[in-house]
Scaffold this motif. Structure first.
Motif, PDB file in Angstrom:
ATOM      1  N   ALA A   6     -97.424   6.240 -44.539  1.00  0.00           N
ATOM      2  CA  ALA A   6     -97.891   5.774 -43.057  1.00  0.00           C
ATOM      3  C   ALA A   6     -99.281   5.071 -42.656  1.00  0.00           C
ATOM      4  O   ALA A   6    -100.228   4.763 -44.111  1.00  0.00           O
ATOM      5  N   ILE A   7     -99.504   4.080 -41.675  1.00  0.00           N
ATOM      6  CA  ILE A   7    -100.480   3.423 -41.714  1.00  0.00           C
ATOM      7  C   ILE A   7    -101.339   4.027 -40.491  1.00  0.00           C
ATOM      8  O   ILE A   7    -100.316   3.760 -39.531  1.00  0.00           O
ATOM      9  N   ASP A   8    -102.349   3.925 -40.608  1.00  0.00           N
ATOM     10  CA  ASP A   8    -103.546   3.913 -39.613  1.00  0.00           C
ATOM     11  C   ASP A   8    -104.329   2.343 -38.984  1.00  0.00           C
ATOM     12  O   ASP A   8    -104.827   2.019 -39.950  1.00  0.00           O
ATOM     13  N   TYR A   9    -103.759   1.689 -38.677  1.00  0.00           N
ATOM     14  CA  TYR A   9    -103.547  -0.167 -38.088  1.00  0.00           C
ATOM     15  C   TYR A   9    -104.541  -0.194 -38.033  1.00  0.00           C
ATOM     16  O   TYR A   9    -105.276   0.685 -36.228  1.00  0.00           O
ATOM     17  N   ARG A  13    -109.644  -2.598 -41.076  1.00  0.00           N
ATOM     18  CA  ARG A  13    -109.194  -1.684 -42.426  1.00  0.00           C
ATOM     19  C   ARG A  13    -108.451  -0.556 -41.884  1.00  0.00           C
ATOM     20  O   ARG A  13    -108.342  -0.716 -40.573  1.00  0.00           O
ATOM     21  N   CYS A  14    -107.463   0.030 -42.942  1.00  0.00           N
ATOM     22  CA  CYS A  14    -106.033   0.202 -42.183  1.00  0.00           C
ATOM     23  C   CYS A  14    -106.079   1.787 -43.015  1.00  0.00           C
ATOM     24  O   CYS A  14    -106.279   1.504 -44.480  1.00  0.00           O
ATOM     25  N   GLY A  15    -106.338   3.012 -42.309  1.00  0.00           N
ATOM     26  CA  GLY A  15    -105.592   4.374 -43.204  1.00  0.00           C
ATOM     27  C   GLY A  15    -104.325   4.016 -44.611  1.00  0.00           C
ATOM     28  O   GLY A  15    -103.156   4.192 -43.159  1.00  0.00           O
ATOM     29  N   ILE A  16    -103.629   4.623 -44.996  1.00  0.00           N
ATOM     30  CA  ILE A  16    -103.007   4.914 -45.425  1.00  0.00           C
ATOM     31  C   ILE A  16    -102.551   6.267 -46.310  1.00  0.00           C
ATOM     32  O   ILE A  16    -103.796   7.026 -46.855  1.00  0.00           O
ATOM     33  N   ALA A  17    -101.573   6.847 -45.674  1.00  0.00           N
ATOM     34  CA  ALA A  17    -101.354   8.366 -46.518  1.00  0.00           C
ATOM     35  C   ALA A  17     -99.729   8.445 -46.727  1.00  0.00           C
ATOM     36  O   ALA A  17     -99.058   7.393 -46.450  1.00  0.00           O
ATOM     37  N   VAL A  18     -99.226   9.186 -48.025  1.00  0.00           N
ATOM     38  CA  VAL A  18     -98.465   9.225 -48.575  1.00  0.00           C
ATOM     39  C   VAL A  18     -97.322  10.149 -48.443  1.00  0.00           C
ATOM     40  O   VAL A  18     -98.055  10.994 -48.997  1.00  0.00           O
ATOM     41  N   THR A  30    -105.406   6.542 -48.841  1.00  0.00           N
ATOM     42  CA  THR A  30    -106.840   5.162 -49.673  1.00  0.00           C
ATOM     43  C   THR A  30    -106.778   4.518 -48.017  1.00  0.00           C
ATOM     44  O   THR A  30    -106.003   5.008 -47.345  1.00  0.00           O
ATOM     45  N   THR A  31    -107.592   3.272 -48.050  1.00  0.00           N
ATOM     46  CA  THR A  31    -108.110   3.569 -47.477  1.00  0.00           C
ATOM     47  C   THR A  31    -107.743   1.333 -47.619  1.00  0.00           C
ATOM     48  O   THR A  31    -108.634   0.658 -48.805  1.00  0.00           O
ATOM     49  N   LEU A 119    -112.607   7.182 -44.258  1.00  0.00           N
ATOM     50  CA  LEU A 119    -112.509   9.023 -44.805  1.00  0.00           C
ATOM     51  C   LEU A 119    -111.811   8.701 -43.295  1.00  0.00           C
ATOM     52  O   LEU A 119    -110.657  10.094 -43.054  1.00  0.00           O
ATOM     53  N   VAL A 120    -111.900   8.358 -42.247  1.00  0.00           N
ATOM     54  CA  VAL A 120    -111.753   8.828 -41.259  1.00  0.00           C
ATOM     55  C   VAL A 120    -110.232   8.183 -41.363  1.00  0.00           C
ATOM     56  O   VAL A 120    -109.207   8.551 -40.106  1.00  0.00           O
ATOM     57  N   ASP A 121    -109.959   7.479 -41.295  1.00  0.00           N
ATOM     58  CA  ASP A 121    -108.572   6.283 -41.274  1.00  0.00           C
ATOM     59  C   ASP A 121    -107.674   6.994 -42.007  1.00  0.00           C
ATOM     60  O   ASP A 121    -107.105   7.329 -42.112  1.00  0.00           O
ATOM     61  N   GLN A 122    -108.033   7.369 -43.450  1.00  0.00           N
ATOM     62  CA  GLN A 122    -107.048   7.613 -44.367  1.00  0.00           C
ATOM     63  C   GLN A 122    -106.980   9.417 -43.398  1.00  0.00           C
ATOM     64  O   GLN A 122    -105.157   9.687 -43.260  1.00  0.00           O
TER      65      GLN A 122
END
Length: 136
Positions: A6-9, A13-18, A30-31, A119-122
């Motif tokens: 997943a990407i919070d674009y 910067r972009c937050g990444i989750a998996v 990560t971000t 951290l908020v983006d992640q």
């Protein structure tokens, strides 16, 4: 087994989750600086099998697309050209930043760490991914 990413674009910067390989648990990964995101994704899929990208879809309160969508569309077009075999699903991301911040408070994260936008983006990306998994 393949993962879902997943990407919070965002503009900067972009937050990444998996997910885990069983696609049960969503975790912040990560971000990544937005300018480096496409290259980072290309590198990631070399080392980890990804079956789907879930990208947040920013909307206004009444459901229409927000201004951020204008930044996301060119990214999605480039992504589909660079990694055409991995489909993209969009998930409404309204309130994810607020939910992320509330999660940080509930988790006892210090005020200093709560100011860390990365951290908020992640965490936002993790919430987007959890929403997707919940609605499967």
């Amino acid at each position: 087994m393949a993962r879902i990413l997943a990407i919070d674009y965002g503009a900067k910067r972009c937050g990444i989750a998996v997910t885990d390989e069983s696609k049960i648990i969503a975790s912040g990964l990560t971000t990544v600086d937005t300018k480096e995101l496409l290259g980072w994704l290309q590198d990631y899929v070399v080392s980890e099998e990804v079956e789907l990208f879930v990208v947040g879809e920013p909307k206004r309160m009444h459901g229409e697309a927000s201004e951020s969508e204008k930044l996301i569309q060119p990214f999605l077009e480039k992504l589909s050209k660079i990694l055409p075999d991995i489909p993209v699903k969009r998930i409404d991301e309204r309130f994810t930043s607020k939910m992320a911040f509330d999660t940080m408070i509930a988790s006892g994260i210090s005020k200093k760490k709560r100011r860390d936008k990365k951290l908020v983006d992640q965490i936002s990306a993790t919430i987007i991914l959890q929403d997707y998994l919940y609605n499967l």
